[in-house]
Write a protein that holds these residues in place. Structure first.
Motif, PDB file in Angstrom:
ATOM      1  N   PRO A 219      14.633  -2.387  -2.214  1.00 26.22           N
ATOM      2  CA  PRO A 219      13.320  -2.902  -1.795  1.00 26.22           C
ATOM      3  C   PRO A 219      12.498  -1.870  -1.024  1.00 26.22           C
ATOM      4  N   GLY A 220      13.162  -0.976  -0.320  1.00 17.89           N
ATOM      5  CA  GLY A 220      12.440   0.090   0.375  1.00 17.89           C
ATOM      6  C   GLY A 220      11.751   1.026  -0.605  1.00 17.89           C
ATOM      7  N   THR A 221      12.394   1.259  -1.736  1.00 15.89           N
ATOM      8  CA  THR A 221      11.787   2.091  -2.775  1.00 15.89           C
ATOM      9  C   THR A 221      10.585   1.382  -3.396  1.00 15.89           C
ATOM     10  N   LEU A 222      10.695   0.091  -3.556  1.00 16.68           N
ATOM     11  CA  LEU A 222       9.566  -0.698  -4.057  1.00 16.68           C
ATOM     12  C   LEU A 222       8.390  -0.605  -3.079  1.00 16.68           C
ATOM     13  N   TYR A 223       8.686  -0.680  -1.787  1.00 20.11           N
ATOM     14  CA  TYR A 223       7.637  -0.528  -0.777  1.00 20.11           C
ATOM     15  C   TYR A 223       7.001   0.856  -0.876  1.00 20.11           C
ATOM     16  N   ALA A 224       7.832   1.886  -1.044  1.00 19.09           N
ATOM     17  CA  ALA A 224       7.307   3.247  -1.142  1.00 19.09           C
ATOM     18  C   ALA A 224       6.392   3.391  -2.355  1.00 19.09           C
ATOM     19  N   ALA A 225       6.758   2.752  -3.470  1.00 21.09           N
ATOM     20  CA  ALA A 225       5.920   2.813  -4.664  1.00 21.09           C
ATOM     21  C   ALA A 225       4.578   2.122  -4.427  1.00 21.09           C
ATOM     22  N   LYS A 226       4.605   0.970  -3.784  1.00 20.39           N
ATOM     23  CA  LYS A 226       3.371   0.253  -3.481  1.00 20.39           C
ATOM     24  C   LYS A 226       2.520   1.032  -2.480  1.00 20.39           C
ATOM     25  N   LEU A 227       3.176   1.679  -1.537  1.00 18.01           N
ATOM     26  CA  LEU A 227       2.478   2.514  -0.560  1.00 18.01           C
ATOM     27  C   LEU A 227       1.782   3.680  -1.247  1.00 18.01           C
ATOM     28  N   VAL A 228       2.469   4.335  -2.165  1.00 18.49           N
ATOM     29  CA  VAL A 228       1.875   5.465  -2.883  1.00 18.49           C
ATOM     30  C   VAL A 228       0.699   5.008  -3.732  1.00 18.49           C
ATOM     31  N   ALA A 229       0.815   3.841  -4.369  1.00 17.83           N
ATOM     32  CA  ALA A 229      -0.295   3.324  -5.174  1.00 17.83           C
ATOM     33  C   ALA A 229      -1.526   3.064  -4.301  1.00 17.83           C
ATOM     34  N   ALA A 230      -1.326   2.435  -3.159  1.00 19.19           N
ATOM     35  CA  ALA A 230      -2.447   2.181  -2.250  1.00 19.19           C
ATOM     36  C   ALA A 230      -3.006   3.481  -1.691  1.00 19.19           C
ATOM     37  N   LEU A 231      -2.127   4.438  -1.412  1.00 24.59           N
ATOM     38  CA  LEU A 231      -2.556   5.728  -0.871  1.00 24.59           C
ATOM     39  C   LEU A 231      -3.372   6.514  -1.891  1.00 24.59           C
ATOM     40  N   MET A 232      -2.976   6.468  -3.144  1.00 23.62           N
ATOM     41  CA  MET A 232      -3.740   7.170  -4.181  1.00 23.62           C
ATOM     42  C   MET A 232      -5.138   6.570  -4.331  1.00 23.62           C
ATOM     43  N   PHE A 233      -5.226   5.248  -4.281  1.00 27.04           N
ATOM     44  CA  PHE A 233      -6.533   4.597  -4.345  1.00 27.04           C
ATOM     45  C   PHE A 233      -7.396   5.029  -3.167  1.00 27.04           C
ATOM     46  N   MET A 234      -6.801   5.058  -1.979  1.00 26.95           N
ATOM     47  CA  MET A 234      -7.548   5.469  -0.787  1.00 26.95           C
ATOM     48  C   MET A 234      -7.978   6.923  -0.864  1.00 26.95           C
ATOM     49  N   ALA A 235      -7.116   7.782  -1.395  1.00 26.81           N
ATOM     50  CA  ALA A 235      -7.444   9.204  -1.483  1.00 26.81           C
ATOM     51  C   ALA A 235      -8.655   9.429  -2.387  1.00 26.81           C
ATOM     52  N   VAL A 236      -8.690   8.740  -3.504  1.00 27.36           N
ATOM     53  CA  VAL A 236      -9.841   8.869  -4.409  1.00 27.36           C
ATOM     54  C   VAL A 236     -11.108   8.356  -3.727  1.00 27.36           C
ATOM     55  N   ALA A 237     -11.004   7.231  -3.044  1.00 30.09           N
ATOM     56  CA  ALA A 237     -12.160   6.682  -2.337  1.00 30.09           C
ATOM     57  C   ALA A 237     -12.609   7.607  -1.205  1.00 30.09           C
ATOM     58  N   GLU A 238     -11.655   8.231  -0.518  1.00 29.95           N
ATOM     59  CA  GLU A 238     -12.005   9.148   0.570  1.00 29.95           C
ATOM     60  C   GLU A 238     -12.728  10.383   0.066  1.00 29.95           C
ATOM     61  N   VAL A 239     -12.284  10.917  -1.056  1.00 32.60           N
ATOM     62  CA  VAL A 239     -12.964  12.091  -1.616  1.00 32.60           C
ATOM     63  C   VAL A 239     -14.412  11.744  -1.925  1.00 32.60           C
ATOM     64  N   GLY A 240     -14.627  10.588  -2.537  1.00 36.60           N
ATOM     65  CA  GLY A 240     -15.997  10.154  -2.806  1.00 36.60           C
ATOM     66  C   GLY A 240     -16.789   9.937  -1.532  1.00 36.60           C
ATOM     67  N   ALA A 241     -16.168   9.347  -0.533  1.00 37.46           N
ATOM     68  CA  ALA A 241     -16.858   9.094   0.737  1.00 37.46           C
ATOM     69  C   ALA A 241     -17.207  10.397   1.457  1.00 37.46           C
ATOM     70  N   VAL A 242     -16.324  11.380   1.396  1.00 37.95           N
ATOM     71  CA  VAL A 242     -16.608  12.674   2.039  1.00 37.95           C
ATOM     72  C   VAL A 242     -17.765  13.365   1.332  1.00 37.95           C
ATOM     73  N   ILE A 243     -17.760  13.318   0.012  1.00 39.34           N
ATOM     74  CA  ILE A 243     -18.866  13.940  -0.728  1.00 39.34           C
ATOM     75  C   ILE A 243     -20.193  13.268  -0.383  1.00 39.34           C
ATOM     76  N   LEU A 244     -20.196  11.940  -0.340  1.00 41.85           N
ATOM     77  CA  LEU A 244     -21.419  11.225   0.028  1.00 41.85           C
ATOM     78  C   LEU A 244     -21.825  11.505   1.477  1.00 41.85           C
ATOM     79  N   MET A 245     -20.843  11.606   2.375  1.00 40.89           N
ATOM     80  CA  MET A 245     -21.139  11.912   3.766  1.00 40.89           C
ATOM     81  C   MET A 245     -21.796  13.286   3.888  1.00 40.89           C
ATOM     82  N   VAL A 246     -21.272  14.259   3.174  1.00 38.22           N
ATOM     83  CA  VAL A 246     -21.836  15.610   3.226  1.00 38.22           C
ATOM     84  C   VAL A 246     -23.267  15.600   2.688  1.00 38.22           C
ATOM     85  N   LEU A 247     -23.495  14.867   1.614  1.00 37.61           N
ATOM     86  CA  LEU A 247     -24.840  14.830   1.032  1.00 37.61           C
ATOM     87  C   LEU A 247     -25.834  14.075   1.909  1.00 37.61           C
TER      88      LEU A 247
END
Length: 171
Positions: free
Chosen positions: A38-66
């Motif tokens: 179950p800890g591995t399942l949590y890690a997989a879900k964590l990575v999925a949420a983290l990847m979504f956040m990373a993509v959103a953060e890159v977009g937010a940083v670009i918009l912030m700079v502009l």
């Protein structure tokens, strides 16, 4: 501050979506019955949420700079580890709380009510560290804020790994 608000909203959306598909069709029960830790399942879900956040953060940083007329220079690069620490911590917290609130009626509405107040210390530390990084202040002078963020990350990644089995387990 606006960058961190965008990160929090993206994190809540990503964490909810990481567990929603399994809850809707009952696949979470099959995953829990599999020989997968179950800890591995949590890690997989964590990575999925983290990847979504990373993509959103890159977009937010670009918009912030502009929108704020900032320059793409070293201060933006110095912002990356601060945002990474914040994303890891919030993803860990939101994934754990999403597993808890997913079992309740109206859990999508309950997640922000639980997650945001718990994340406030790391949010304040992230905003202060981000402001210092954008101002060009050396990293060693914002060490106290980074220590708070690292402690938050360690606490909730460890808690999620250890508690996920109990939180998501079927009654």
């Amino acid at each position: 501050g606006a960058l961190w608000v965008a990160m929090v909203f993206a994190g809540m959306l990503g964490a909810n979506r990481a567990l929603l598909a399994e809850r809707d069709n009952g696949a979470i029960r099959g995953l829990l019955l599999s020989p997968l830790d179950p800890g591995t399942l949590y890690a997989a879900k964590l990575v999925a949420a983290l990847m979504f956040m990373a993509v959103a953060e890159v977009g937010a940083v670009i918009l912030m700079v502009l929108f704020f007329n900032l320059e793409f220079d070293a201060s933006i690069a110095r912002l990356a580890p601060i945002l990474a620490l914040g994303a890891i911590g919030f993803s860990a917290l939101a994934t754990l709380l999403s597993a808890i609130t997913g079992r309740t009626r109206g859990g999508d509405m309950l997640l922000p009510i639980l997650a945001v107040p718990i994340f406030v210390p790391a949010l304040i530390a992230g905003v202060k560290a981000s402001a210092a990084a954008l101002a060009g202040i050396p990293l060693d002078s914002m060490g106290q804020w980074l220590k708070i963020m690292v402690a938050f990350d360690v606490l909730f990644v460890t808690a999620g790994y250890l508690l996920f089995e109990h939180v998501v387990g079927e009654d």
